[in-house]
Write a protein that holds these residues in place. Structure first.
Motif, PDB file in Angstrom:
ATOM      1  N   PRO A 579       0.830  -1.217   0.000  1.00 29.93           N
ATOM      2  CA  PRO A 579       0.000   0.000   0.000  1.00 29.93           C
ATOM      3  C   PRO A 579       0.860   1.260   0.000  1.00 29.93           C
ATOM      4  O   PRO A 579       1.885   1.328   0.680  1.00 29.93           O
ATOM      5  CB  PRO A 579      -0.809  -0.129   1.289  1.00 29.93           C
ATOM      6  N   ALA A 580       0.444   2.269  -0.750  1.00 33.24           N
ATOM      7  CA  ALA A 580       1.240   3.498  -0.909  1.00 33.24           C
ATOM      8  C   ALA A 580       1.521   4.201   0.416  1.00 33.24           C
ATOM      9  O   ALA A 580       2.659   4.644   0.656  1.00 33.24           O
ATOM     10  CB  ALA A 580       0.526   4.441  -1.879  1.00 33.24           C
ATOM     11  N   ARG A 583       4.218   2.266   2.119  1.00 26.32           N
ATOM     12  CA  ARG A 583       5.493   2.425   1.420  1.00 26.32           C
ATOM     13  C   ARG A 583       6.160   3.746   1.808  1.00 26.32           C
ATOM     14  O   ARG A 583       7.367   3.797   2.070  1.00 26.32           O
ATOM     15  CB  ARG A 583       5.264   2.373  -0.097  1.00 26.32           C
ATOM     16  N   GLN A 584       5.351   4.800   1.869  1.00 28.97           N
ATOM     17  CA  GLN A 584       5.903   6.103   2.247  1.00 28.97           C
ATOM     18  C   GLN A 584       6.429   6.076   3.684  1.00 28.97           C
ATOM     19  O   GLN A 584       7.478   6.654   3.992  1.00 28.97           O
ATOM     20  CB  GLN A 584       4.813   7.178   2.098  1.00 28.97           C
ATOM     21  N   CYS A 616      -2.545  -1.181   8.418  1.00 26.93           N
ATOM     22  CA  CYS A 616      -2.584  -1.722   7.059  1.00 26.93           C
ATOM     23  C   CYS A 616      -2.666  -3.245   7.013  1.00 26.93           C
ATOM     24  O   CYS A 616      -3.053  -3.810   5.981  1.00 26.93           O
ATOM     25  CB  CYS A 616      -1.348  -1.271   6.275  1.00 26.93           C
TER      26      CYS A 616
END
Length: 659
Positions: A579-580, A583-584, A616
């Motif tokens: 998931p973005a 990741r960030q 998440c």
């Protein structure tokens, strides 16, 4: 049968602090050194004392060690003499060029020697001050320079052969079984403690874990003095050193793993079995079978690494290597090597400039003495403290040399009489070496005595005032103390902190490396353990290191957990379905450790990352991704808890800046 009591004389010597077996061995050493001096003199050499010095400084506990050290001493002498010869021929009578050239050469040799291992390092370091000896002992015309170098090489060759012959009389044969027995004993203890860690909270047993890690570190340091190449005389020790690293890796992995009673029982059984047998038979097979009981991936990798490092059933090692695949040697201590090289270069260069400015040849005694002292002591844990023993040995040698010259040689002794008059002062070495309070000063006594006393082939004539010569030779220890105390100071605390900085920087480089690089987690762990064993050994031997053993152990466990987190995050970032927002968040972990206020930044990053991971995980979808995210969240919690424990041991509030 009751052993017979020692003779009254030996018993009296023992009561006043003499080690009788060591005294007898030292008397043999003195005899061979004196005979080598006499032989070199009979062959017409101008500096026969270097034959005796070689015998004194190269004797080791085993024959193989003595042979290897003598070989590297001879090679180092050849290299140093060749450079000194070349420098004198190129510089001619330009003393400034000679002084600066010798300073640069000694600095380069000590820099390279500090990066090397064992007797190879000794040979490289010796090449540095051999050039100084050749250059300073040359008092003839330029065309005679080569004879000075050849004279020293010939004398050392005589001493080398004499030392090797002596090793066959009093030296022990290198015993493969003894080395393996020591390793098996420590490995069995580590397996037993690993089983105890897996039975209950391993993190709560920091002192017990430290005890066995220190034992492995001590044996690893002993192996480091034996082996200089895998295919050499002591080719056994490199695989055994790797085995100790892998065993320690298992110990620390078990301390961080959840309790697993079934696995603990299996490893405990292997420990009991290993204690009772005389080889490693069955251990590799037993470890492999235990893999089915392991759920923790770090512990699983540790067991696999240990099994791979063990000898196979035929007794052959697997050549297990800790070198990283990228080809860089992470075990080089470039900073310490640079400081050592700069230190010797500044000292020898400064004394060389004094020689150039004054034109006084007698300055050579201070230059040679300080170059030898600083070169040989640079690898020590606390060389400034070691200078006390150096100075004591040099002071005794200075007094002995004065007595020999003023009371004996000055009576008009010829060459043979000069050699014979040195016998009582050779004998004094045996008593210094065997006395429990003075033994550490024996080598410096021999070096300084023979630096001051050079028997000639004519009636004695003083080239320099005896008192001034002795004072300058004895100044080597004082100059060494000043250099180690104020010029890039070296202590166990500084060495330990410098190694921690290297470990931290490596982990930062891995965290920031492109995702296709950085190496494997298991490879990093093993390299870290190899360094951590050095840290443990320094902490164990240096009473004033400034860090408690339990704190050192906690820092090691925390670093391992942080490394697992970094590699786990990199593994997650390589996935395309991450998931973005997560990741960030994980990308921010790449900046850990860059802040001056490291602990608060680390704590904040861990809490935020763990919260994001827990958020998440349920929506990840794919079971493998859910497992990976859950593992990362667990690692974040582990690091946070271990940081809390470490700060509590230090008496610092969690998140406060480290002193």
């Amino acid at each position: 049968m009751t052993p017979l009591p020692p003779p009254p004389l030996l018993a009296a010597f023992s009561r006043i602090g003499f080690d009788i077996p060591k005294l007898i061995q030292s008397l043999w050493l003195v005899l061979v050194a004196f005979l080598s001096l006499g032989l070199a003199w009979l062959l017409g050499l101008d500096h026969p004392q270097w034959a005796a010095i070689t015998v004194f400084v190269t004797l080791q506990p085993s024959r193989g060690q003595t042979i290897e050290k003598n070989a590297y001493r001879f090679i180092g002498t050849l290299a140093g003499s060749a450079f000194g010869l070349m420098l004198l021929m190129l510089a001619g009578s330009n003393a400034l060029v000679i002084a600066l050239g010798l300073g640069a050469w000694s600095g380069l040799c000590l820099f390279v020697g500090t990066l090397q291992r064992s007797y190879r390092s000794y040979g490289t370091v010796l090449a540095g001050y051999s050039a100084i000896i050749v250059a300073m002992n040359n008092s003839g015309p330029a065309e005679m320079v080569k004879w000075v170098a050849m004279d020293r090489v010939a004398a050392i060759l005589i001493g080398t052969l004499a030392g090797i012959a002596l090793s066959y009389v009093i030296g022990q044969r290198t015993n493969r079984d003894e080395l393996e027995q020591k390793t098996r004993r420590i490995l069995a203890d580590i397996l037993a403690q690993s089983a105890a860690n897996l039975t209950r909270d391993g993190l709560a047993q920091a002192r017990r874990n430290y005890q066995f890690t220190a034992a492995a570190a001590e044996l690893s340091a002993e192996f480091a003095t034996l082996a200089s190449r895998r295919a050499g005389v002591h080719q056994l020790t490199d695989p055994l050193s790797d085995l100790l690293v892998c065993a320690t890796n298992l110990l620390l992995a078990s301390a961080r793993a959840p309790a697993t009673p079934e696995l603990a029982a299996v490893i405990g059984h292997l420990a009991t079995r290993l204690h009772a047998q005389r080889d490693f038979a069955g251990l590799q097979r037993g470890l492999t079978r235990s893999l089915s009981l392991i759920e923790d991936p770090t512990l699983e990798e540790a067991v696999i690494a240990l099994a791979a490092a063990l000898p196979d059933e035929e007794g052959d090692d697997h050549g297990f290597s800790l070198a990283p695949s990228e080809g860089a040697n992470w075990n080089y201590d470039w900073r310490s090597a640079s400081h050592a090289g700069l230190r010797i270069m500044v000292v020898t260069g400064a004394i060389g400039l004094v020689w150039y400015a004054t034109g006084a040849a007698i300055v050579q005694y201070a230059l040679i003495s300080s170059a030898i002292v600083i070169s040989l002591a640079s690898s020590g844990v606390a060389p400034a403290r070691a200078m006390r023993d150096v100075i004591i040995g040099q002071l005794i040698a200075g007094g002995a040399a004065l007595a020999c010259e003023l009371l004996l040689w000055s009576r008009g002794f010829g060459g043979a009489e000069q050699v014979l008059a040195m016998a009582p002062f050779f004998l004094l070495y045996a008593f210094i070496r065997s006395h429990r309070r003075l033994s550490l000063s024996a080598t410096d006594y021999a070096l300084t005595l023979l630096l001051l006393l050079t028997p000639t082939h004519a009636v004695y004539a003083a080239h320099f005032p005896a008192l001034a010569k002795a004072a300058l030779a004895v100044s080597g220890g004082i100059i060494g103390y000043i250099a180690f105390r104020f010029l890039f100071p070296v202590t166990a605390t500084r060495r330990r902190k410098a190694l921690w900085v290297m470990i931290k920087h490596e982990l930062q480089e891995i965290a920031q490396a492109p995702l296709g690089r950085g190496g494997s987690a298991n490879g990093w762990r093993l390299r870290f353990i190899a360094r951590f064993l050095k840290i443990i050994n320094w902490t164990f031997h240096e009473a004033h290191s400034g860090e408690r053993p339990d704190i050192t152990m906690r820092k090691g466990l925390l670093t391992l957990s942080l490394g697992d987190l970094v590699f786990g995050a990199r593994r997650a970032l390589r996935r395309g379905d991450l998931p973005a927002p997560l990741r960030q968040r994980l990308l921010l972990l790449r900046r850990i450790g860059q802040s001056e206020r490291e602990n608060p930044r680390l704590l904040r990053a861990l809490r935020q990352t763990r919260a994001r991971l827990e958020l998440c995980a349920p929506a990840a979808g794919e079971p493998e991704l859910i497992s990976l995210i859950t593992r990362l969240a667990t690692l974040c919690a582990e690091v946070e808890a271990q940081l809390d424990d470490l700060q509590r041991l230090r008496g610092i509030r969690l998140g406060a800046e480290e002193a």
